[in-house]
Write a protein that holds these residues in place. Structure first.
Motif, PDB file in Angstrom:
ATOM      1  N   GLY A  39       0.828  -1.197   0.000  1.00 54.96           N
ATOM      2  CA  GLY A  39       0.000   0.000   0.000  1.00 54.96           C
ATOM      3  C   GLY A  39       0.864   1.247   0.000  1.00 54.96           C
ATOM      4  O   GLY A  39       2.040   1.229  -0.378  1.00 54.96           O
ATOM      5  N   ALA A  40       0.280   2.352   0.429  1.00 60.77           N
ATOM      6  CA  ALA A  40       1.034   3.605   0.491  1.00 60.77           C
ATOM      7  C   ALA A  40       2.114   3.530   1.559  1.00 60.77           C
ATOM      8  O   ALA A  40       1.964   2.844   2.568  1.00 60.77           O
ATOM      9  CB  ALA A  40       0.089   4.765   0.772  1.00 60.77           C
ATOM     10  N   LEU A  41       3.198   4.273   1.321  1.00 67.08           N
ATOM     11  CA  LEU A  41       4.299   4.335   2.278  1.00 67.08           C
ATOM     12  C   LEU A  41       4.432   5.754   2.792  1.00 67.08           C
ATOM     13  O   LEU A  41       4.321   6.714   2.024  1.00 67.08           O
ATOM     14  CB  LEU A  41       5.620   3.904   1.636  1.00 67.08           C
ATOM     15  CG  LEU A  41       5.855   2.410   1.444  1.00 67.08           C
ATOM     16  CD1 LEU A  41       5.193   1.927   0.160  1.00 67.08           C
ATOM     17  CD2 LEU A  41       7.351   2.107   1.375  1.00 67.08           C
ATOM     18  N   GLN A  42       4.672   5.897   4.087  1.00 61.88           N
ATOM     19  CA  GLN A  42       4.903   7.199   4.694  1.00 61.88           C
ATOM     20  C   GLN A  42       6.233   7.182   5.425  1.00 61.88           C
ATOM     21  O   GLN A  42       6.545   6.233   6.142  1.00 61.88           O
ATOM     22  CB  GLN A  42       3.756   7.564   5.655  1.00 61.88           C
ATOM     23  CG  GLN A  42       2.443   7.836   4.948  1.00 61.88           C
ATOM     24  CD  GLN A  42       1.366   8.322   5.875  1.00 61.88           C
ATOM     25  OE1 GLN A  42       1.233   7.837   6.994  1.00 61.88           O
ATOM     26  NE2 GLN A  42       0.565   9.282   5.430  1.00 61.88           N
ATOM     27  N   TRP A  43       7.010   8.247   5.215  1.00 57.99           N
ATOM     28  CA  TRP A  43       8.321   8.350   5.849  1.00 57.99           C
ATOM     29  C   TRP A  43       8.400   9.642   6.642  1.00 57.99           C
ATOM     30  O   TRP A  43       8.003  10.715   6.172  1.00 57.99           O
ATOM     31  CB  TRP A  43       9.425   8.350   4.783  1.00 57.99           C
ATOM     32  CG  TRP A  43      10.798   8.504   5.358  1.00 57.99           C
ATOM     33  CD1 TRP A  43      11.611   7.521   5.821  1.00 57.99           C
ATOM     34  CD2 TRP A  43      11.516   9.736   5.538  1.00 57.99           C
ATOM     35  NE1 TRP A  43      12.795   8.044   6.286  1.00 57.99           N
ATOM     36  CE2 TRP A  43      12.762   9.411   6.121  1.00 57.99           C
ATOM     37  CE3 TRP A  43      11.231  11.071   5.266  1.00 57.99           C
ATOM     38  CZ2 TRP A  43      13.725  10.383   6.429  1.00 57.99           C
ATOM     39  CZ3 TRP A  43      12.174  12.028   5.582  1.00 57.99           C
ATOM     40  CH2 TRP A  43      13.408  11.695   6.147  1.00 57.99           C
TER      41      TRP A  43
ATOM     42  N   PRO B 101      11.282  11.626   9.564  1.00 57.62           N
ATOM     43  CA  PRO B 101      12.656  11.502  10.076  1.00 57.62           C
ATOM     44  C   PRO B 101      12.748  10.655  11.338  1.00 57.62           C
ATOM     45  O   PRO B 101      13.732   9.933  11.540  1.00 57.62           O
ATOM     46  CB  PRO B 101      13.050  12.955  10.349  1.00 57.62           C
ATOM     47  CG  PRO B 101      12.188  13.768   9.442  1.00 57.62           C
ATOM     48  CD  PRO B 101      10.894  13.027   9.348  1.00 57.62           C
ATOM     49  N   ALA B 102      11.736  10.712  12.194  1.00 55.71           N
ATOM     50  CA  ALA B 102      11.806   9.971  13.453  1.00 55.71           C
ATOM     51  C   ALA B 102      11.331   8.536  13.311  1.00 55.71           C
ATOM     52  O   ALA B 102      11.864   7.625  13.952  1.00 55.71           O
ATOM     53  CB  ALA B 102      10.975  10.677  14.520  1.00 55.71           C
ATOM     54  N   GLY B 103      10.334   8.299  12.472  1.00 53.81           N
ATOM     55  CA  GLY B 103       9.727   6.969  12.401  1.00 53.81           C
ATOM     56  C   GLY B 103      10.165   6.122  11.242  1.00 53.81           C
ATOM     57  O   GLY B 103       9.833   4.933  11.189  1.00 53.81           O
ATOM     58  N   GLY B 104      10.871   6.684  10.275  1.00 52.63           N
ATOM     59  CA  GLY B 104      11.270   5.910   9.115  1.00 52.63           C
ATOM     60  C   GLY B 104      10.084   5.587   8.228  1.00 52.63           C
ATOM     61  O   GLY B 104       9.097   6.323   8.173  1.00 52.63           O
ATOM     62  N   PHE B 105      10.159   4.464   7.520  1.00 51.22           N
ATOM     63  CA  PHE B 105       9.094   4.056   6.606  1.00 51.22           C
ATOM     64  C   PHE B 105       8.032   3.247   7.338  1.00 51.22           C
ATOM     65  O   PHE B 105       8.350   2.360   8.130  1.00 51.22           O
ATOM     66  CB  PHE B 105       9.663   3.213   5.461  1.00 51.22           C
ATOM     67  CG  PHE B 105      10.360   4.005   4.402  1.00 51.22           C
ATOM     68  CD1 PHE B 105      11.731   4.096   4.385  1.00 51.22           C
ATOM     69  CD2 PHE B 105       9.633   4.671   3.433  1.00 51.22           C
ATOM     70  CE1 PHE B 105      12.387   4.828   3.407  1.00 51.22           C
ATOM     71  CE2 PHE B 105      10.264   5.401   2.455  1.00 51.22           C
ATOM     72  CZ  PHE B 105      11.648   5.499   2.431  1.00 51.22           C
TER      73      PHE B 105
ATOM     74  N   SER C 170      11.176   0.477   8.603  1.00 44.62           N
ATOM     75  CA  SER C 170      12.548   0.927   8.379  1.00 44.62           C
ATOM     76  C   SER C 170      12.738   2.277   9.034  1.00 44.62           C
ATOM     77  O   SER C 170      11.897   3.149   8.934  1.00 44.62           O
ATOM     78  CB  SER C 170      12.828   1.045   6.875  1.00 44.62           C
ATOM     79  OG  SER C 170      14.022   1.755   6.649  1.00 44.62           O
ATOM     80  N   PHE C 171      13.846   2.447   9.716  1.00 46.85           N
ATOM     81  CA  PHE C 171      14.145   3.714  10.379  1.00 46.85           C
ATOM     82  C   PHE C 171      15.244   4.462   9.637  1.00 46.85           C
ATOM     83  O   PHE C 171      16.042   5.166  10.219  1.00 46.85           O
ATOM     84  CB  PHE C 171      14.578   3.467  11.824  1.00 46.85           C
ATOM     85  CG  PHE C 171      13.458   2.964  12.678  1.00 46.85           C
ATOM     86  CD1 PHE C 171      12.569   3.837  13.266  1.00 46.85           C
ATOM     87  CD2 PHE C 171      13.269   1.607  12.868  1.00 46.85           C
ATOM     88  CE1 PHE C 171      11.520   3.383  14.051  1.00 46.85           C
ATOM     89  CE2 PHE C 171      12.226   1.142  13.646  1.00 46.85           C
ATOM     90  CZ  PHE C 171      11.347   2.036  14.234  1.00 46.85           C
ATOM     91  N   LEU C 172      15.251   4.305   8.305  1.00 50.23           N
ATOM     92  CA  LEU C 172      16.253   5.004   7.505  1.00 50.23           C
ATOM     93  C   LEU C 172      16.072   6.511   7.628  1.00 50.23           C
ATOM     94  O   LEU C 172      14.972   7.002   7.489  1.00 50.23           O
ATOM     95  CB  LEU C 172      16.108   4.571   6.042  1.00 50.23           C
ATOM     96  CG  LEU C 172      17.025   5.282   5.061  1.00 50.23           C
ATOM     97  CD1 LEU C 172      18.470   4.962   5.357  1.00 50.23           C
ATOM     98  CD2 LEU C 172      16.664   4.919   3.639  1.00 50.23           C
TER      99      LEU C 172
END
Length: 863
Positions: free
Chosen positions: A839-843, A845-849, A861-863
């Protein structure tokens, strides 16, 4: 059982159904019932004792009250004083609420063992399940936005299964309800209750892939369906039908020829009315008149007209509602006023049953019909009608019949609007008593209804229409003409169709006027304002404010009446209030809402209501930095929210904008796009920009100036549209750089395209579709730079390109991903996402993907 006890039991039942919103609700409502049964009666007795003492003290100071009279003979009891003190009443109410939640669970649809949805492989819809399904049509076919026809089918038998785990099966008995769509012409002559066979492909509905999108899976589940059928053909003939029909269902005859398909009596009456109204009118005026008279379920109103009415705040005009019921009942009572009350009751009930059948048993119409029945019953008994009590009884009866309606939006809006009309119209009419009643009602009715439905609409749609009340006031005369005229022409068309056609033709110009009003206001700038996602706590707070104004207004009205009756006792009254204040503060400890002057209640409530909505949304917008990659079937779409500024990368086609982009932006409270960037040179792929521009202004539009690969004229019309809305149009070429605040965008190659995003200190690379040779060339020339995030179409990527980019995360905007490319990425320990699975991805800075859909592989992912 007295009246107060009955009200408590009805409210407890409704509250128990509402508690099903959370999985632990039934246990919470049971615990609350036990606590109330233990503590409330004692507290009520203490409150009543203190109240009586205060009253005695006040009377002892008044000469006129030297002779003491009973409390209930001199003063009206307060709400708290009317509540029962018996513990068993509150214990039964708590138990009733708990049983209501259990009843809801029992009535909630669940797939049976032989449900047709069980034929779909457990892994999902990866294999096409081709079937021939036999069943009974249980709804009138309707036109969808995609131009197909849709209806509900109760299934009996299924055959010719291909792709299922069990191989081919013939004449397999099944059960369950199907959401069926077929080509439009296939449903010609099809009616509800017909038995047919449909050839097509089964599929299982999926949860929404994008935030704010329509939850099709939940919608089907509430209707008792757990699968859909994309039909190709309807099989009408006996020799092509599934065998052994009579053996499985002896009560249903074998399949009939198309000429033998006949509508039911109520459907034939509905058709007779609609054809009579449409015979002398064009589209959309004719369907609009039929929709106003019988509801939109009776006729297929063009979707662009529906959109105009919804966006302008006139959606209630084309939906079956209590307006039709009240008009029919008033007409019947007027025509039978010389008859006995028993005959009036009989004619009224018959008319109500007929209207409910014609409109399709909509919850709002059933509510109005029950209240109309209560009114007729009170007429026969010569009793006074109490609208609030009648509304509560109607709600309880309907929810006993179908408890699932508690979460039906139409049911909720109908009862809230009616409640608003009952409790808010009288005080507003009193304020406008200097105006003629007919004119005052035109102003008051939209305001009274809108106040009570607005919080729920904000919670569901996250959008408010600033012009809705004004539009309803302007359109009210035309709506009354069309409603009364439509009902009269419907009655005439039912009796003598030519007469109905003549009467409907007289409504042509009012219909044109109403459409023009809806179209004009729906296209005005700012016709809808997104407020962001409204929480349950905000919803409760808003309705608490409305109830505070309502109760406070009634209290001030009662106080004002008392002051007029005891004008010569002003000094004693002031002293009494002080005594009451001290007594309550020192002894009763009653918790109550703040009390203000009646002149201040409404302004304070307005300021508080606006603050409840605006302040949280403003705080989120001012602090949020978020990148959202939407799940789309065509062009990839990205939204960057940077502390109040919004950048939209690509739009997709018109359907993508309508069903994906706009719902997401509305949920996020976005009312304008600061930066819009078209990365592709495909005019066909980006056809949704015009649709987006109709709803939201674009301040700066950056266009890929590469040669267009799909020629659909030039961009001049769109450029003019952007500039006419005070926007700036800027063409971009290779090596062009765009500053988007915290994000920087650069076109590495405009024709492919290859676009580099610098989001904070992280680099994203968007790579368009290209041949392996081009990929190797770009990698060899050093055009591609290393990036933490690779974003591509899911097609094959060469090892050279992957080695040059070296991504830590790879995102594919696709339903499927190339297996060899996926293997290479896994070998290099690159985390893979694709929208078809995740589905959709949200990124952030604090939570990653974070993904919209859960999967075993898509760990955060916490990239």
């Amino acid at each position: 059982m007295n009246q107060a006890t009955g009200v408590i039991f009805c409210l407890a039942y409704i509250l128990g159904l509402i508690s099903t919103a959370v999985f632990w609700g039934r246990y919470a409502i049971l615990a609350l019932g036990i606590a109330v049964a233990i503590a409330l009666p004692k507290w009520l007795r203490k409150y009543t004792k203190n109240s009586v003492q205060v009253t005695k003290k006040r009377r002892s100071r008044q000469k006129e009250n030297a002779l003491e009279e009973p409390l209930d003979a001199r003063e009206e009891l307060s709400l708290l004083e009317r509540l029962p003190r018996a513990k068993w009443v509150w214990a039964v109410a708590g138990l009733l609420a708990f049983l209501a939640s259990v009843y809801f669970a029992v009535r909630s649809p669940q797939p049976a063992i032989d449900d047709i949805s069980k034929l779909i492989p457990a892994g999902g819809n990866t294999q096409e399940v081709a079937v021939t399904v036999r069943g009974r049509v249980v709804s009138t076919p309707r036109l969808t936005r995609s131009g197909r026809s849709q209806f509900w089918l109760e299934t009996d038998l299924v055959s010719e299964i291909n792709g299922g785990e069990g191989g081919a099966v013939v004449n397999r008995p099944v059960s369950g309800k199907l959401y069926v769509t077929v080509p439009l012409l296939q449903t010609t002559g099809l009616y509800a209750d017909n038995t047919i066979a449909v050839v097509g492909s089964l599929y299982k509905p999926q949860p929404p892939s994008n935030p704010g999108a329509f939850d099709f899976q939940t919608y089907l589940a509430r209707e008792g369906a757990f699968a859909g059928l994309k039909g190709r053909q309807i099989d009408w003939k006996r020799e092509k039908a599934i065998a052994d029909v009579n053996r499985v269902n002896s009560q249903t005859a074998a399949f009939l020829e198309p000429s033998g398909m006949q509508p039911s009596k109520i459907q034939a009456m509905r058709q007779r009315i609609v054809r009579s109204q449409l015979s002398q009118l064009n589209v959309p005026e004719g369907p609009l008149i039929s929709a106003i008279a019988l509801g939109k379920q009776a006729v297929d109103l063009p979707y662009n007209i529906r959109d105009y009415f919804v966006q302008a705040g006139l959606a209630h005009a084309i939906a079956a509602s209590g307006t039709q019921v009240s008009m029919v009942l008033a007409l019947v009572l007027a025509l039978t006023r010389r008859f006995s009350k028993q005959l009036q009751f009989s004619f009224g009930v018959g008319a109500l049953f007929l209207l409910v059948g014609l409109t399709g048993f909509e919850p709002s119409v059933c509510r109005a019909a029950l209240m109309g029945f209560g009114t007729l019953f009170a007429l026969v008994l010569s009793r006074q009608v109490k609208p609030l009590g009648l509304l509560l009884i109607a709600a309880t009866i309907l929810l006993l019949v179908n408890p699932l309606w508690i979460w039906d939006l139409g049911f909720q809006l109908s009862f809230l609007a009616t409640l608003g009309l009952i409790v808010t119209t009288p005080p507003l009419m009193a304020k406008l008593d200097w105006m003629p009643p007919a004119i005052a009602s035109i102003i008051v009715v939209p305001i009274a209804a809108s106040i009570w439905v607005l919080p729920l609409l904000l919670y569901v749609f996250s959008v408010v229409s600033p012009y809705s009340i004004l539009v309803n006031i302007i359109a009210a005369p035309l709506l009354w003409i069309l409603s009364i005229g439509g009902m009269v022409s419907a009655l005439a068309g039912l009796i003598f169709p030519p007469a109905g056609s003549v009467l409907a033709q007289l409504l042509d110009y009012p219909a044109k006027g109403l459409i023009a009003i809806a179209q004009y206001f729906s296209q005005l700038p700012g016709n809808s304002v997104a407020v962001g996602q409204v929480s349950v706590f905000q919803l409760i707070a808003l309705y608490s404010l409305i109830c505070w104004v309502w109760i406070g207004g009634r209290k001030k009205k009662e106080e004002g009446r008392g002051k007029r009756e005891e004008g010569r006792r002003k000094k004693e009254e002031g002293r009494r209030k002080k005594e009451e204040g001290r007594a309550k503060k020192g002894k009763s400890r009653v918790v109550s809402l703040p009390s203000f002057s009646s002149a201040w209640i409404l302004p304070l409530a307005l300021v508080a209501g606006i603050s409840i909505i605006v302040l949280p949304a403003w705080h989120v917008q001012a602090s949020l930095f978020q990148v959202t990659l939407l799940a789309t079937s065509g062009e990839p779409v990205l939204v960057i929210q940077d502390r109040g500024r919004v950048a939209l990368i690509n739009s997709g086609d018109e359907n993508t904008v309508r069903f994906t982009v706009l719902p997401f932006l509305q949920q996020q409270g976005v009312n304008s796009v600061n930066f819009a960037i078209a990365t592709h040179g495909h005019l066909g792929l980006s056809s949704g920009w015009g649709k987006l521009l109709e709803r939201l202004p674009i301040k700066t539009f950056y266009d890929n100036n590469a040669p267009k690969q799909i020629h659909r004229g030039n961009n001049q019309e769109f450029i003019t549209a952007v500039q006419s809305r005070q926007g700036v149009y800027i063409p971009l070429e290779t090596s062009s750089t765009v500053d988007l605040g915290s994000t920087r965008l650069q076109f590495v190659n405009a024709e492919i395209p290859v676009v580099e995003f610098l989001v904070g200190n992280r680099t994203w690379l968007l790579v368009g579709e290209m041949t392996p040779e081009v990929q190797k060339k770009l990698a060899a020339t050093g055009t591609l730079k290393p990036a933490q995030v690779l974003w591509w179409s899911g097609k094959a990527l060469t090892a050279e390109l992957l080695g040059a980019v070296g991504p830590q995360v790879a995102i594919a905007s696709a339903d499927e991903i190339d297996p060899e490319t996926a293997a290479q990425l896994r070998q290099s320990k690159t985390q893979i996402f694709w929208t078809g699975r995740d589905g959709a991805l949200q990124w952030t800075p604090a939570g990653g993907f974070k993904t919209t859909l859960e999967s075993e592989e898509n760990q955060t992912s916490f990239l």
